[in-house]
Enzyme design. Sequence first.
Site, PDB file in Angstrom:
ATOM      1  N   ASP A 286      11.840 -16.896  12.433  1.00  0.00           N
ATOM      2  CA  ASP A 286      13.052 -17.772  12.135  1.00  0.00           C
ATOM      3  C   ASP A 286      12.416 -19.047  11.484  1.00  0.00           C
ATOM      4  O   ASP A 286      11.462 -19.417  11.719  1.00  0.00           O
ATOM      5  CB  ASP A 286      14.042 -17.798  13.383  1.00  0.00           C
ATOM      6  CG  ASP A 286      15.295 -18.471  12.921  1.00  0.00           C
ATOM      7  OD1 ASP A 286      15.614 -18.511  11.757  1.00  0.00           O
ATOM      8  OD2 ASP A 286      16.227 -18.737  13.856  1.00  0.00           O
ATOM      9  N   ASP A 345      24.414 -18.296  10.194  1.00  0.00           N
ATOM     10  CA  ASP A 345      24.614 -18.030  11.551  1.00  0.00           C
ATOM     11  C   ASP A 345      26.282 -17.950  11.727  1.00  0.00           C
ATOM     12  O   ASP A 345      27.010 -18.820  11.062  1.00  0.00           O
ATOM     13  CB  ASP A 345      24.320 -19.198  12.607  1.00  0.00           C
ATOM     14  CG  ASP A 345      23.156 -19.341  12.745  1.00  0.00           C
ATOM     15  OD1 ASP A 345      22.109 -18.628  12.036  1.00  0.00           O
ATOM     16  OD2 ASP A 345      22.383 -19.678  13.904  1.00  0.00           O
TER      17      ASP A 345
HETATM   18  C1  9PG Z   1      17.790 -21.054  16.957  1.00  0.00           C
HETATM   19  C2  9PG Z   1      18.924 -20.440  15.977  1.00  0.00           C
HETATM   20  C3  9PG Z   1      18.995 -18.818  16.149  1.00  0.00           C
HETATM   21  C4  9PG Z   1      20.039 -18.245  14.916  1.00  0.00           C
HETATM   22  C5  9PG Z   1      19.267 -18.582  13.713  1.00  0.00           C
HETATM   23  C6  9PG Z   1      18.790 -20.254  13.535  1.00  0.00           C
HETATM   24  O1  9PG Z   1      21.298 -25.376   9.372  1.00  0.00           O
HETATM   25  N1  9PG Z   1      21.105 -25.377  10.626  1.00  0.00           N
HETATM   26  O2  9PG Z   1      20.902 -26.480  11.223  1.00  0.00           O
HETATM   27  C7  9PG Z   1      20.841 -24.251  11.411  1.00  0.00           C
HETATM   28  C8  9PG Z   1      20.315 -24.180  12.578  1.00  0.00           C
HETATM   29  C9  9PG Z   1      20.278 -23.074  13.326  1.00  0.00           C
HETATM   30  C10 9PG Z   1      20.103 -21.942  12.845  1.00  0.00           C
HETATM   31  C11 9PG Z   1      20.423 -21.727  11.637  1.00  0.00           C
HETATM   32  C12 9PG Z   1      20.858 -22.877  10.880  1.00  0.00           C
HETATM   33  O3  9PG Z   1      19.963 -20.892  13.703  1.00  0.00           O
HETATM   34  O4  9PG Z   1      19.718 -17.959  12.595  1.00  0.00           O
HETATM   35  O5  9PG Z   1      20.094 -16.955  14.964  1.00  0.00           O
HETATM   36  O6  9PG Z   1      17.940 -17.920  16.239  1.00  0.00           O
HETATM   37  O7  9PG Z   1      18.154 -20.541  14.695  1.00  0.00           O
HETATM   38  O8  9PG Z   1      17.452 -22.215  17.029  1.00  0.00           O
END
Ligand code: 9PG
Length: 446
Positions: A286, A345
């Site tokens: 990720d 997400d």
């Molecule tokens: C874990 C998560 C999960 C999730 C992933 C990812 O933009 N943002 O702030 C943002 C935060 C978290 C995020 C995506 C974008 O999620 O997609 O499935 O694993 O990390 O922290």
Amino acid sequence: MKPIDELMVIPESAQVYEHGWQSWSPTTTYRLSDTPWRPVSDRNRVICYRPETNPDTHAFWGEGLLAIDPGDGSGVRIYSVADAQTDVPSISVEVSGTRATVSASGPVVARTETTDIETALAGWADDFAAGAGVAELRRAPTIWCSWYQYFTTVSESDIIENIAAIERLDLPVDVIQLDDGYQTALGDWFDLTDRFESLGGIASRIKDSGRRAGIWVAPFLVAPESELARNHPDWLVSDGSSPVHAGHNWGQDLFALDTTHPAALEWIAEVFSTMHRWGYDFFKIDFVYAAALPGERYEHMTPVAAYRHGLHCIREAIGDSYLLGCGAPILPSVGLVDAMRVSPDTEPQYLPKDGDRSQPSVVSAMMTGRGRAFQQGRFWVNDPDCLIARPEIEGREEWAEHIRQFGGLRGSSDRIAALDEWGLEKTRELLSESPTDPFIPSRETK
Ligand code: 9PG
């Protein structure tokens, strides 16, 4: 940006498809009167868009891929990078009256197909995948993932509770995947919070239940207060004097690991091969966009080449484990992962809190998941994100239907005990298959 083409469009019927940089970047087809989705803050831009480009809404803008349907029946024009091994140019189109000017920041190729945008993109994707050496796709296992119920407060006992519930209800789950929340700091992947005893222990527990063990790692992000950052500042991508800014999340500013530094790469290889030895054979990597940020590296390589170098290393360390990309530059990953998160997400909320379509929400995930549906079965297996089906999920029926139509990787991410009858049946139904067939655009799905 340099002009590369000009064409006539019919403003009322023309459409433009924008392809975003990474998993979470908004990707969809617009009418010319629409305003394309752009970050509402610098913070979102770094984490979810391509930080080094900052297009406004005057032009449509794609990263390595953009398509125009002029609306006059003359065919869809696709502009794209020939291959995404070393660089991915940006491509923009500015419309003035009936004249559209296409510009690019580097070499692109163009083709015309006399069909609709999505069918044209599917044909293009077949050729792009062949060029990237995509071999036969591996069917994705079905997963249960801890994130969308427990988020960063997940504990070992939550995992154990859900293994038991999945067993008792005989749910068709192949992999139990521990997500973010076990590590004390990004970068220190073997140092566990006090909610966890042992990653090896969890893997054994999962395998004893007859299932496979999966784990989340953000291999190219580094927390400033991690041991890694303190002991090895030379392992970080820098701007010449300090580490480059790789985003802000979990209440902290983040650094990026230099995947061209031999010792940093050795650490990554050790993290993944150790986890693999402990029994994990499903890896969700990720926030991997971090390895493709511009900056100074140990070896002189383009950011895209450095990213691919990092991915090759992980691939080598995990044997024939299943690899799922997330927060990942899309085109540079083709051929390097088995499955890919193709959208932002999902979340219990239907709309993104700040109105930014890169941010977690059911609509964000549906829009971009729909916009990349054609990648399913061509580039990889599309991961539309997990089913969440407990009663509190806003729009759970719509979300489940999206997964049924577009999901190649099928996952569940509820506390099983929180599911009502509808949620449990939907989970059972959607996890009873994992399609690998290429998505075929059709009238019904438009
Ligand atoms: C874990 C998560 C999960 C999730 C992933 C990812 O933009 N943002 O702030 C943002 C935060 C978290 C995020 C995506 C974008 O999620 O997609 O499935 O694993 O990390 O922290």
